[in-house]
Scaffold this motif. Sequence first.
Motif, short mmCIF file in Angstrom:
data_model
loop_
_atom_site.label_atom_id
_atom_site.label_comp_id
_atom_site.label_asym_id
_atom_site.label_seq_id
_atom_site.Cartn_x
_atom_site.Cartn_y
_atom_site.Cartn_z
N LEU A 187 9.60 -8.98 -8.84
CA LEU A 187 9.62 -8.15 -7.64
C LEU A 187 8.44 -8.49 -6.73
N ILE A 188 7.25 -8.55 -7.31
CA ILE A 188 6.05 -8.84 -6.52
C ILE A 188 6.12 -10.24 -5.93
N ARG A 189 6.63 -11.18 -6.71
CA ARG A 189 6.76 -12.56 -6.23
C ARG A 189 7.67 -12.61 -5.01
N ILE A 190 8.78 -11.89 -5.08
CA ILE A 190 9.73 -11.86 -3.97
C ILE A 190 9.08 -11.30 -2.71
N SER A 214 0.82 -1.20 0.00
CA SER A 214 0.00 0.00 0.00
C SER A 214 0.86 1.25 0.00
N ASP A 215 2.10 1.12 0.42
CA ASP A 215 3.00 2.27 0.47
C ASP A 215 4.42 1.75 0.30
N SER A 216 5.08 2.13 -0.79
CA SER A 216 6.41 1.59 -1.08
C SER A 216 7.43 1.94 -0.01
N SER A 217 7.12 2.94 0.81
CA SER A 217 8.08 3.35 1.83
C SER A 217 8.15 2.36 2.98
N THR A 218 7.28 1.36 3.01
CA THR A 218 7.29 0.41 4.13
C THR A 218 8.07 -0.85 3.81
N ILE A 219 8.69 -0.91 2.63
CA ILE A 219 9.35 -2.14 2.19
C ILE A 219 10.86 -2.05 2.37
N ASP A 220 11.48 -3.10 2.85
CA ASP A 220 12.92 -3.13 3.09
C ASP A 220 13.68 -3.77 1.94
N VAL A 221 14.85 -3.26 1.66
CA VAL A 221 15.67 -3.86 0.60
C VAL A 221 16.86 -4.58 1.21
N VAL A 232 12.09 -0.46 -3.12
CA VAL A 232 11.59 -1.21 -4.27
C VAL A 232 12.27 -0.79 -5.56
N PHE A 233 12.68 0.47 -5.65
CA PHE A 233 13.32 0.95 -6.88
C PHE A 233 14.71 0.32 -7.06
N GLY A 234 15.46 0.27 -5.98
CA GLY A 234 16.78 -0.35 -6.04
C GLY A 234 16.67 -1.83 -6.36
N TYR A 235 15.69 -2.49 -5.77
CA TYR A 235 15.52 -3.92 -6.02
C TYR A 235 15.08 -4.16 -7.46
N TYR A 236 14.17 -3.31 -7.92
CA TYR A 236 13.68 -3.45 -9.30
C TYR A 236 14.82 -3.23 -10.29
N TYR A 237 15.65 -2.24 -10.01
CA TYR A 237 16.81 -1.96 -10.86
C TYR A 237 17.70 -3.20 -10.98
N LYS A 283 5.85 -11.21 -2.04
CA LYS A 283 4.79 -12.10 -1.56
C LYS A 283 5.35 -13.32 -0.84
N PHE A 284 6.57 -13.70 -1.15
CA PHE A 284 7.20 -14.82 -0.47
C PHE A 284 7.82 -14.40 0.87
N GLY A 285 7.58 -13.15 1.25
CA GLY A 285 7.94 -12.72 2.59
C GLY A 285 9.24 -11.97 2.74
N ARG A 286 9.96 -11.72 1.65
CA ARG A 286 11.21 -11.00 1.78
C ARG A 286 10.94 -9.52 1.95
N LYS A 287 11.57 -8.89 2.93
CA LYS A 287 11.37 -7.47 3.18
C LYS A 287 12.23 -6.64 2.22
#
Length: 267
Positions: free
Chosen positions: A225-228, A122-129, A238-243, A230-234
């Motif tokens: 990215l979404i699969r990762i 719901s908010d990309s700022s809550t996701i850990d890379v 998201v931008f760095g991970y997507y890159y 959903k499998f529980g990885r924090k």
Amino acid sequence: MKAGNIEQFKHLSQFRDLIDFNNNIEQWMIDLKSKFTKSELIALKRLIRFSAKVAGVCHAKIQTLVSACHEKGQEISRSTYERMLRKAKKFGLLIVYNTTKENGKQSHNVYVFQRYQSQIVSDSSTIDVPESAKIDGAYKTNILSKTSNQNNINKRNEQKENKLDASYTSNRVPEEFRDFVKYFFDDAKTIEEFWKIITIQTYYYASYMSVDDKVSLAIDAMKQLIRIVKFGRKVRNVFGYYYAIVEAILDREYVNTLHEMYEEYAS
């Protein structure tokens, strides 16, 4: 609701067209596939196929749907179909409308698929890379700096006030990509940032990568990215991970191309 030709139920469709419907179903399946048994999935997929004439809407007898499965060599029972329908309604995937004939007797139902509602982001700022996803280079620095500022808790309220949904996305972003990403990140700036990554990563491939190729790459990377997630990885960034995902896909394709060239030369 009166029974009738499928065309009279067009107004119930939640989707722009069949492509939009299929994209939504694909996202639902990421969340819900594991919730259905093998037989129930057969029933659900048959219902989806019967919902193609009017995108996301089906007006057919359960027995007709069951028989269609049998014709394909996929034997399931009526009770399996009904069990699938109960689950689909429970998860918010379907709404079922009862219809009646002119004489007032009950007719077969209208099944209306609903648009996908993301439950994971719901908010990309809550996701850990994770450290493994971090990348080098100026763009990484800019992304991390920008995202770090966005992640500042004190600024979240201000960001939400200025947030624009996907319909405000720049026309530089292909519509197909925008429509896919909005189910997870319904924010114009976020979608534009994801596409910016694709633009940067494919800069040196411009001579032989079409827009469709880039969109295919972009959607493939987004699915990963979404699969990762959903499998529980924090994932904090998201931008760095997507890159990093896009970079890995391009590197793999480059290596495969070299192998093909070598094999062709060797032969």
